[in-house]
Design an enzyme around this catalytic site. Sequence first.
Site, short mmCIF file in Angstrom:
data_model
loop_
_atom_site.label_atom_id
_atom_site.label_comp_id
_atom_site.label_asym_id
_atom_site.label_seq_id
_atom_site.Cartn_x
_atom_site.Cartn_y
_atom_site.Cartn_z
N ASP A 1 0.84 -1.19 0.00
CA ASP A 1 0.00 0.00 0.00
C ASP A 1 0.88 1.24 0.00
O ASP A 1 1.93 1.27 0.65
CB ASP A 1 -0.84 0.05 1.29
CG ASP A 1 -2.03 -0.88 1.25
OD1 ASP A 1 -2.37 -1.38 0.17
OD2 ASP A 1 -2.62 -1.10 2.33
N LYS B 1 -3.26 3.79 -2.92
CA LYS B 1 -3.70 4.21 -1.60
C LYS B 1 -5.01 3.57 -1.25
O LYS B 1 -5.96 3.63 -2.00
CB LYS B 1 -3.86 5.73 -1.57
CG LYS B 1 -2.82 6.42 -0.72
CD LYS B 1 -3.02 7.92 -0.76
CE LYS B 1 -1.70 8.62 -0.52
NZ LYS B 1 -1.73 10.02 -0.91
N MET C 1 -9.68 6.75 9.33
CA MET C 1 -9.95 7.53 8.12
C MET C 1 -11.08 8.53 8.37
O MET C 1 -12.02 8.65 7.59
CB MET C 1 -10.30 6.60 6.95
CG MET C 1 -9.13 5.67 6.59
SD MET C 1 -9.54 4.43 5.33
CE MET C 1 -10.20 3.11 6.34
#
Lengths: 254, 254
Positions: B35, B57, B172
């Site tokens: 990643d 990403k 996130m």
Amino acid sequence: EKGSVALVGAGPGDPELLTLKALRMLQSADVVLYDDLVAPAIVDMARREAEKIAVGKRGYKPSCQQDHIISMMIGLAKEGKRVVRLKGGDPMIFGRATEEISALRAAGIAIEVVPGVTAALGAAAALQVSLTERDKARRVQFITAHAHDGKLPQDIDWRALSDPRASSVVYMGARTLGVLVERLLAHGLDPATPALLVERATCADERRIGATIASLPGKVAAETLSGPCLIFIGAVFAATEGEVAPAKEAAQID
Amino acid sequence: EKGSVALVGAGPGDPELLTLKALRMLQSADVVLYDDLVAPAIVDMARREAEKIAVGKRGYKPSCQQDHIISMMIGLAKEGKRVVRLKGGDPMIFGRATEEISALRAAGIAIEVVPGVTAALGAAAALQVSLTERDKARRVQFITAHAHDGKLPQDIDWRALSDPRASSVVYMGARTLGVLVERLLAHGLDPATPALLVERATCADERRIGATIASLPGKVAAETLSGPCLIFIGAVFAATEGEVAPAKEAAQID
């Protein structure tokens, strides 16, 4: 040299799941105070000259034990020793770290905390089951089913724990499993919800008992458990119902 | 030799928070698919001869990206390669591992999963704040505030997330913070509840913005954020309100 204390996570059981930083701290320690639950193979990774002291099983000893551990840490650090306090899993999850950190700060001791792989994540990796899954589990939650007095805590948010779209992991859940399941079913959790007990997660002798939430207490009662246990509850564990003890996977990649 | 795929947790950011097992897997890999969020210093730990391929990403690319990654893994494993799929944090927490594991199993590829220190625990260790605390936080919960479409998921259990006796970590969470806080306050969470944003947890350039849940969106809006962010909510974070960016601690134990 000024003394210091590092609270270091030993990971879920498998010695290879120690972090590089935890290894470095162990290899530069003067004294290692370790929980009984930490595998001997991990304690053996400490610097050869380090004094290694077992400080009692987490959750199963009187609380004066905790005061004694804190006094020892402060005393040793004040003598200029590099102290490593080695805890199973991660120090910040059900590790009673707050009491130790507060006391060390009050005594003016330098502190560092080294995180570890918490038992729930070690077990999930071994199961190859993701704890989060779009549409099935947006939320992951960890609780302990073992209060100060050894009973189920009274102030659990049962509704949050009965949410069918969460993955739940109960730490130290074997002793109070019957009462826990009664309360979850009373709060509307579907009796067919997949549930699983994992004993000694990630260790060579890991055992798994797969079931539904309603049938898990009966299946667990038929087994003799001696190591630390996690209870997993949620739709993502559907594929694990067939798991029976012992369930160590043969197919490891070397 | 038969090919294989290992899903490996790279930990929260600091390369020293990699596990010994993750390091071993990286050092015996033929191919590493990583990643973009994984630090270059961690990718550099892979075997020198290994092919290293960045695969986008997490959460910010179209989903065809995910299908492409899966096809690559299967193709490489079928060629006999040892493939390491390196994911930020732990693979079983918001890592979309289910899709990859299902596809690999269907293709008959041998799989192993290596857990990692999840970002929330890395950040908690750096903050020196325990996520669980008797009387304050019996329950720890992780959610993602970033659905498939980049918006806040619609099926969040707001009542569970507004429980004042839980510690909550939102992965996130920066983009949708304003809406998240509105919903939490509407569901009765005390506006004075301590809350904290941590950007690039455990990295050398980690930043922290401490506030209350009501004041956090305003304080965050005044900062430019570019790395992955976690939002921490709960009584245990009371001592972090004074934190402002940058907040890297000077007092590390060497």
